[in-house]
Scaffold this active site. Sequence first.
Site, short mmCIF file in Angstrom:
data_model
loop_
_atom_site.label_atom_id
_atom_site.label_comp_id
_atom_site.label_asym_id
_atom_site.label_seq_id
_atom_site.Cartn_x
_atom_site.Cartn_y
_atom_site.Cartn_z
N ASN A 172 -0.43 -27.84 -28.23
CA ASN A 172 -0.98 -27.05 -27.12
C ASN A 172 -2.38 -27.54 -26.78
OD1 ASN A 172 1.29 -25.34 -27.13
ND2 ASN A 172 0.41 -24.08 -28.76
N TYR A 174 -4.27 -28.49 -30.01
CA TYR A 174 -3.76 -27.86 -31.22
C TYR A 174 -2.41 -28.48 -31.58
CZ TYR A 174 -6.30 -23.96 -28.87
OH TYR A 174 -7.20 -23.17 -28.19
N HIS A 233 -6.91 -16.09 -34.95
CA HIS A 233 -5.47 -15.85 -34.99
C HIS A 233 -4.81 -16.50 -36.19
CE1 HIS A 233 -5.77 -15.83 -30.33
NE2 HIS A 233 -6.23 -14.71 -30.87
N LYS A 267 -2.18 -25.63 -38.76
CA LYS A 267 -2.66 -25.94 -37.41
C LYS A 267 -3.73 -27.02 -37.53
CE LYS A 267 -3.28 -22.07 -35.20
NZ LYS A 267 -3.91 -20.79 -34.80
N HIS A 286 -7.70 -18.81 -37.50
CA HIS A 286 -8.48 -19.80 -36.74
C HIS A 286 -9.07 -19.17 -35.49
CE1 HIS A 286 -8.69 -22.94 -33.49
NE2 HIS A 286 -9.56 -23.37 -34.39
C1 LIG Z 1 -0.06 -20.24 -28.22
C2 LIG Z 1 0.72 -20.00 -26.97
C3 LIG Z 1 0.28 -19.14 -26.01
N1 LIG Z 1 1.04 -18.94 -24.90
C4 LIG Z 1 0.54 -18.05 -23.86
C5 LIG Z 1 0.26 -16.63 -24.32
C6 LIG Z 1 -0.89 -16.23 -23.44
O1 LIG Z 1 -0.42 -15.75 -22.22
C7 LIG Z 1 -1.64 -17.52 -23.18
C8 LIG Z 1 -2.82 -17.68 -24.08
O2 LIG Z 1 -2.34 -17.41 -25.38
P1 LIG Z 1 -3.34 -16.78 -26.40
O3 LIG Z 1 -4.12 -15.68 -25.76
O4 LIG Z 1 -2.62 -16.52 -27.68
O5 LIG Z 1 -4.32 -18.02 -26.61
P2 LIG Z 1 -5.63 -17.95 -27.41
O6 LIG Z 1 -6.06 -16.59 -27.74
O7 LIG Z 1 -6.60 -18.76 -26.68
O8 LIG Z 1 -5.20 -18.67 -28.77
C9 LIG Z 1 -5.50 -20.04 -28.93
O9 LIG Z 1 -6.75 -20.14 -29.55
C10 LIG Z 1 -6.77 -19.57 -30.87
C11 LIG Z 1 -8.15 -19.78 -31.46
C12 LIG Z 1 -5.69 -20.15 -31.71
O10 LIG Z 1 -5.89 -20.56 -32.88
C13 LIG Z 1 -4.35 -20.16 -31.11
O11 LIG Z 1 -3.44 -20.97 -31.87
C14 LIG Z 1 -4.39 -20.68 -29.71
O12 LIG Z 1 -3.14 -20.41 -29.08
O13 LIG Z 1 -0.72 -18.57 -23.44
C15 LIG Z 1 2.23 -19.57 -24.70
O14 LIG Z 1 2.89 -19.36 -23.67
N2 LIG Z 1 2.69 -20.42 -25.65
C16 LIG Z 1 1.98 -20.67 -26.77
O15 LIG Z 1 2.43 -21.48 -27.61
#
Ligand SMILES: Cc1cn([C@H]2C[C@H](O)[C@@H](COP(=O)(O)OP(=O)(O)O[C@H]3O[C@H](C)C(=O)[C@H](O)[C@H]3O)O2)c(=O)[nH]c1=O
Length: 195
Positions: free
Chosen positions: A60, A144, A74, A84, A131
């Site tokens: 990602n 990632y 997370h 990760k 993380h």
């Molecule tokens: C990880 C992921 C997310 N999503 C969608 C879900 C949400 O609508 C959007 C953002 O996801 P999220 O809010 O979980 O993303 P972050 O909070 O920025 O999390 C990220 O940053 C932190 C620090 C981390 O360590 C996570 O692994 C990384 O995903 O993408 C998807 O559709 N597929 C995916 O594989």
Amino acid sequence: MHNIAAASGLVDLNVIPTAIQGVNIVVSKPVVEPRGSFIRLFCEEELSSLLDGRKIVQINRSLTCKPGAIRGLHYQHPPHAEMKMVRCLKGRVWDVAVDLRRGSPTFLHYHAQELSVENNEMMIIPEGCAHGFQILEADSELLYLHTAAYAPDAEGGLRYDDLLLSINWPLPVSELSSRDQSHSLLSEHFQGLDT
Ligand SMILES: Cc1cn([C@H]2C[C@H](O)[C@@H](COP(=O)(O)OP(=O)(O)O[C@H]3O[C@H](C)C(=O)[C@H](O)[C@H]3O)O2)c(=O)[nH]c1=O
């Protein structure tokens, strides 16, 4: 760990352990030449001892615009727990891994450091560790590599300002998702995650 490739001048990866078992820093040695430069981002063979049979199943990328913004912290619960590997593709971030493993000698300790395009460093966060990161420059991008697929129902989260962690973020927090604002604070009785 010195890699044979380094002796031949080929691009290579050097692994530096941290104080938290399993949280490692991989430094890519750039090949710089008149056209520009080349670095190796990942190599299953060179990192085989760390991967120990794990496979990268998802890659990602995130763009975070506002300096001071925090994403995380997370992790995913078993059976979706993941290793990760995160690397900065643009800008500069302050990257944090928190040890949540039950019985770990570094339970609730964290490793934090800058990841940037300049330092060519990648942080490996093992299962049982959370993380998160704060961006230090506008429009920073993170790559990632995951050894387990995204499983939102198995996700857990920590509050960036949890006093049981006392994470010393470098900048005032400028932005946080509503989800990251809503994580519960750790109970003082929290014994850790089974991995
Ligand atoms: C990880 C992921 C997310 N999503 C969608 C879900 C949400 O609508 C959007 C953002 O996801 P999220 O809010 O979980 O993303 P972050 O909070 O920025 O999390 C990220 O940053 C932190 C620090 C981390 O360590 C996570 O692994 C990384 O995903 O993408 C998807 O559709 N597929 C995916 O594989």
